[in-house]
Design a protein around this motif. Structure first.
Motif, PDB file in Angstrom:
ATOM      1  N   PRO A  16       0.702  -1.239  -0.105  1.00 18.03           N
ATOM      2  CA  PRO A  16      -0.015  -0.087  -0.060  1.00 18.03           C
ATOM      3  C   PRO A  16       1.022   1.245   0.089  1.00 18.03           C
ATOM      4  O   PRO A  16       2.004   1.305   0.687  1.00 18.03           O
ATOM      5  N   PHE A  17       0.356   2.296  -0.695  1.00 16.55           N
ATOM      6  CA  PHE A  17       0.961   3.653  -0.474  1.00 16.55           C
ATOM      7  C   PHE A  17       0.567   4.430   0.709  1.00 16.55           C
ATOM      8  O   PHE A  17      -0.520   4.861   1.044  1.00 16.55           O
ATOM      9  N   LEU A  18       1.847   4.554   1.572  1.00  9.21           N
ATOM     10  CA  LEU A  18       1.459   5.023   2.796  1.00  9.21           C
ATOM     11  C   LEU A  18       1.158   6.694   2.729  1.00  9.21           C
ATOM     12  O   LEU A  18       0.542   6.763   3.957  1.00  9.21           O
ATOM     13  N   GLU A  19       1.029   7.112   1.615  1.00  8.57           N
ATOM     14  CA  GLU A  19       0.628   8.605   1.446  1.00  8.57           C
ATOM     15  C   GLU A  19      -0.734   8.513   1.098  1.00  8.57           C
ATOM     16  O   GLU A  19      -1.426   9.707   0.951  1.00  8.57           O
ATOM     17  N   THR A  20      -1.495   7.339   0.961  1.00  7.78           N
ATOM     18  CA  THR A  20      -2.858   7.551   0.504  1.00  7.78           C
ATOM     19  C   THR A  20      -3.959   7.202   1.458  1.00  7.78           C
ATOM     20  O   THR A  20      -3.889   6.947   2.540  1.00  7.78           O
ATOM     21  N   GLY A  21      -5.173   7.949   1.318  1.00  5.76           N
ATOM     22  CA  GLY A  21      -6.437   7.893   2.079  1.00  5.76           C
ATOM     23  C   GLY A  21      -6.122   8.346   3.467  1.00  5.76           C
ATOM     24  O   GLY A  21      -5.572   9.473   3.751  1.00  5.76           O
ATOM     25  N   ASP A  22      -6.423   7.731   4.496  1.00 10.19           N
ATOM     26  CA  ASP A  22      -6.132   8.121   5.999  1.00 10.19           C
ATOM     27  C   ASP A  22      -5.056   7.302   6.556  1.00 10.19           C
ATOM     28  O   ASP A  22      -4.698   7.522   7.485  1.00 10.19           O
ATOM     29  N   LEU A  23      -3.975   6.802   5.574  1.00  9.21           N
ATOM     30  CA  LEU A  23      -2.751   6.082   6.249  1.00  9.21           C
ATOM     31  C   LEU A  23      -1.798   7.011   6.968  1.00  9.21           C
ATOM     32  O   LEU A  23      -1.481   6.804   8.009  1.00  9.21           O
ATOM     33  N   PRO A  24      -1.686   8.354   6.387  1.00  9.51           N
ATOM     34  CA  PRO A  24      -0.619   9.163   7.142  1.00  9.51           C
ATOM     35  C   PRO A  24      -1.245   9.625   8.556  1.00  9.51           C
ATOM     36  O   PRO A  24      -0.406   9.481   9.472  1.00  9.51           O
ATOM     37  N   GLY A  25      -2.364   9.910   8.740  1.00 10.51           N
ATOM     38  CA  GLY A  25      -3.174  10.233   9.808  1.00 10.51           C
ATOM     39  C   GLY A  25      -2.954   9.010  10.871  1.00 10.51           C
ATOM     40  O   GLY A  25      -2.629   9.106  12.103  1.00 10.51           O
ATOM     41  N   LYS A  26      -3.408   7.858  10.193  1.00 12.45           N
ATOM     42  CA  LYS A  26      -3.642   6.714  11.069  1.00 12.45           C
ATOM     43  C   LYS A  26      -2.131   6.543  11.610  1.00 12.45           C
ATOM     44  O   LYS A  26      -1.951   5.973  12.786  1.00 12.45           O
ATOM     45  N   ILE A  27      -0.884   6.377  10.786  1.00 14.39           N
ATOM     46  CA  ILE A  27       0.509   5.959  11.270  1.00 14.39           C
ATOM     47  C   ILE A  27       0.870   7.200  12.379  1.00 14.39           C
ATOM     48  O   ILE A  27       1.297   6.833  13.508  1.00 14.39           O
ATOM     49  N   ALA A  28       0.556   8.486  11.918  1.00 19.02           N
ATOM     50  CA  ALA A  28       0.873   9.624  12.947  1.00 19.02           C
ATOM     51  C   ALA A  28       0.126   9.267  14.458  1.00 19.02           C
ATOM     52  O   ALA A  28       0.766   9.348  15.408  1.00 19.02           O
ATOM     53  N   ALA A  29      -1.043   8.867  14.304  1.00 17.82           N
ATOM     54  CA  ALA A  29      -2.199   8.546  15.598  1.00 17.82           C
ATOM     55  C   ALA A  29      -1.302   7.592  16.328  1.00 17.82           C
ATOM     56  O   ALA A  29      -1.273   7.654  17.767  1.00 17.82           O
ATOM     57  N   PHE A  30      -1.019   6.380  15.520  1.00 15.87           N
ATOM     58  CA  PHE A  30      -0.365   5.404  16.320  1.00 15.87           C
ATOM     59  C   PHE A  30       0.836   5.556  16.854  1.00 15.87           C
ATOM     60  O   PHE A  30       0.950   5.211  18.049  1.00 15.87           O
ATOM     61  N   LEU A  31       1.790   6.337  16.285  1.00 15.96           N
ATOM     62  CA  LEU A  31       3.045   6.816  17.006  1.00 15.96           C
ATOM     63  C   LEU A  31       2.917   7.741  18.072  1.00 15.96           C
ATOM     64  O   LEU A  31       3.500   7.566  19.020  1.00 15.96           O
ATOM     65  N   ASP A  32       1.762   8.667  17.921  1.00 15.88           N
ATOM     66  CA  ASP A  32       1.553   9.564  19.109  1.00 15.88           C
ATOM     67  C   ASP A  32       0.944   8.715  20.192  1.00 15.88           C
ATOM     68  O   ASP A  32       1.342   9.209  21.389  1.00 15.88           O
TER      69      ASP A  32
END
Length: 293
Positions: A274-290
């Motif tokens: 999956p392209f990590l810049e697509t859809g809600d993935l950037p926000g999902k990854i950032a929220a997980f890290l936070d």
């Protein structure tokens, strides 16, 4: 100093003298753990550009992000000995780069080969890894998926123009990635190819393809369950493309059973990876890290 594109280039020397490259985003950010991004087999640091911009400047906790070019990829030197193109050696190069940058601990995002390297890093230096995002990779690699990768690398086209390069990628991967837009395909080509006098060529050492030549795809590939089990105390987000041929649903479920705290996400309309810049993935990854790092 960061360029107008939001990053600075960092060059360092591997133990064997090769000159290697990484991109640094949010160089002065001090919130949360730094994030180290590790690309797939033939990919490079450009794969993470949009995600890195999000994590370094748009997320609730802006972080330093380091995206590596392994040897033989992107702006790193090619290795005259293709035997050095392996996950163990590349893990050593990542460790050397982090040491040169003075980074002792980090969260890691690994796509495909990058996820395998995270398994190696966890075994080599357990205290290094504070959180993990695995993008369409796990301890078991499906032979069908790796055979598919070797097949399209073996017959990779040599497009003369950017439009031809975009069309070539869409022809090869379009069935597995119906969710992608024209913008996504164009961004992909700019990430994985470089413009030369001969046309738009893949930005990696062609000898990398030879490292897959001797794999017997009629037999199960070696797994990394012991290395994965050693990561069970580390926060983990596993992302799978719904159409992936490399990471099976069964493997993802077993990962969750062995790592009860694991979070997971399935990306519809995308395959490997999956392209990590697509859809809600950037926000999902950032929220997980936070939440976790």
């Amino acid at each position: 100093m960061a360029s107008d594109e939001g990053f600075s280039d960092f060059f360092y020397t591997a133990a064997d003298g090769l000159k290697l490259h990484a991109r640094i985003y949010g160089e002065t950010n001090a919130g949360g753990w730094p994030v180290v991004c590790l690309p797939g087999l033939t990919r490079n640091a450009r794969d993470f550009h949009e995600l890195a911009l999000h994590l370094s400047s748009k997320a609730e906790i802006p972080r330093k992000v380091i995206a590596f070019d392994y040897r033989g990829r992107g702006q790193s030197d090619h290795d005259p000995d293709i035997g050095h193109y392996n996950a163990g050696g590349e893990a050593g190069d990542v460790l050397a780069g982090m040491a040169a940058l003075g980074v002792e601990q980090a969260a890691f995002v690994g796509t495909s080969r990058g996820g395998l390297i995270i398994h190696v890093l966890g075994a080599l230096k357990p205290t290094l890894v504070k959180a993990i995002v695995l993008n369409d990779i796990g301890p078991v690699i499906e032979a069908e998926g790796l055979a598919h990768i070797r097949s399209y690398l073996d017959r990779a086209p040599k497009p003369k123009t950017f439009a031809e390069a975009v069309d070539a990628q869409r022809r090869v991967h379009g069935v597995d990635f119906p969710a992608l837009t024209d913008l996504d395909w164009a961004r992909m080509v700019r990430a994985i190819c470089r413009e030369t006098e001969a046309g738009w060529l893949p930005d990696f050492d062609p000898a990398l393809v030879d490292t897959l030549a001797d794999i017997d795809f009629s037999k199960p590939l070696p797994d990394l369950w012991p290395q994965f089990d050693a990561l069970d105390a580390i926060p983990l987000l596993a992302i799978r493309g719904a159409n992936s041929k490399l990471l099976s649903v069964a493997t993802l479920e077993e990962m969750g059973r062995r790592h009860p705290g694991m979070e997971s996400a399935t990306v519809e309309g995308q395959g490997h990876a999956p392209f990590l810049e697509t859809g809600d993935l950037p926000g999902k990854i950032a929220a997980f890290l936070d939440r976790r790092a």
